[in-house]
Enzyme design. Structure first.
Site, PDB file in Angstrom:
ATOM      1  CB  CYS A 288      -1.155  -0.036   1.300  1.00 24.15           C
ATOM      2  SG  CYS A 288      -0.334   0.324   3.170  1.00 24.15           S
TER       3      CYS A 288
ATOM      4  CG  ASN B 107       4.209  -1.976   5.420  1.00 23.05           C
ATOM      5  OD1 ASN B 107       5.580  -1.969   5.760  1.00 23.05           O
ATOM      6  ND2 ASN B 107       3.389  -2.918   4.660  1.00 23.05           N
TER       7      ASN B 107
ATOM      8  CB  CYS C 219      -3.362   1.857   7.132  1.00 21.76           C
ATOM      9  SG  CYS C 219      -3.865   3.206   7.466  1.00 21.76           S
ATOM     10  NE  ARG C 220      -4.136   1.227   1.546  1.00 22.72           N
ATOM     11  CZ  ARG C 220      -4.143   2.071   0.359  1.00 22.72           C
ATOM     12  NH1 ARG C 220      -5.124   2.094  -0.190  1.00 22.72           N
ATOM     13  NH2 ARG C 220      -3.171   2.466  -0.234  1.00 22.72           N
ATOM     14  CB  SER C 221       0.044  -3.273   2.767  1.00 19.95           C
ATOM     15  OG  SER C 221       0.652  -2.573   2.998  1.00 19.95           O
TER      16      SER C 221
ATOM     17  CG  ASP D  81      -5.196   5.021   3.113  1.00 19.56           C
ATOM     18  OD1 ASP D  81      -5.188   4.777   3.960  1.00 19.56           O
ATOM     19  OD2 ASP D  81      -4.400   5.688   2.541  1.00 19.56           O
TER      20      ASP D  81
END
Length: 157
Positions: free
Chosen positions: A7, A10, A12-14, A119
């Site tokens: 993401c 690095n 939140c999402r990933s 995001d």
């Protein structure tokens, strides 16, 4: 088999995708995450991501943000990008022969009309939970595909 989730920062999402995917695959798989920017390098995931994962029994608190590196394109078999901008950034860094490893995380199975994982950074806990649910559903699909392929390869030897 090595899988990289990517993401922007690095945090939140990933990290969520890494944590979720690790719970769905055997030890024959290695899962990591990275970002396209180094702004948060060395930091742990966003507290809201950590809390959301913990609410589902997954501990991502010790992960550390890192930027994607040139060696990642050599070392990883699959690279999943969380949104189109991240995908474009990752594709621009890859050599021609490495580009087939890279895909949008939600696009690969074609079952989701929205191909981007939003995001949640500027949102609230509901946004993090929504992202968790998107990631969890897609991780189930990917894990089933990979485990089936792995089993077929293992049985053919």
């Amino acid at each position: 088999m090595k899988i990289l989730m990517v993401c922007l920062g690095n945090i939140c999402r990933s990290p969520l995708a890494e944590g979720i995917m690790k719970t769905k695959l055997s030890d024959a798989f290695f899962v990591d995450s990275a970002g396209t920017i180094s702004m948060h390098e060395g930091e742990h995931p966003d507290k809201r991501a950590v809390k959301t994962a913990a609410n589902h029994g997954i501990d991502i608190s010790m992960q550390q943000s890192r930027p994607i590196t040139n060696s990642d394109f050599e070392n990883f078999d699959l690279i999943y990008c969380m949104d189109r901008k991240v995908y474009q950034d990752v594709m621009s860094k890859a050599h021609h022969e490495q580009k087939q490893k890279i895909s949008l995380f939600l696009e690969a199975d074609g079952s989701n009309s929205d191909t981007e994982v939003p995001d949640p950074y500027w949102g609230d806990m509901k946004d993090f939970e929504h992202v968790f649910q998107l990631l969890d559903k897609r991780c189930n699909t990917i894990a089933q595909q990979l485990m089936t392929e792995f089993s077929a390869i293992k049985n053919s030897k």
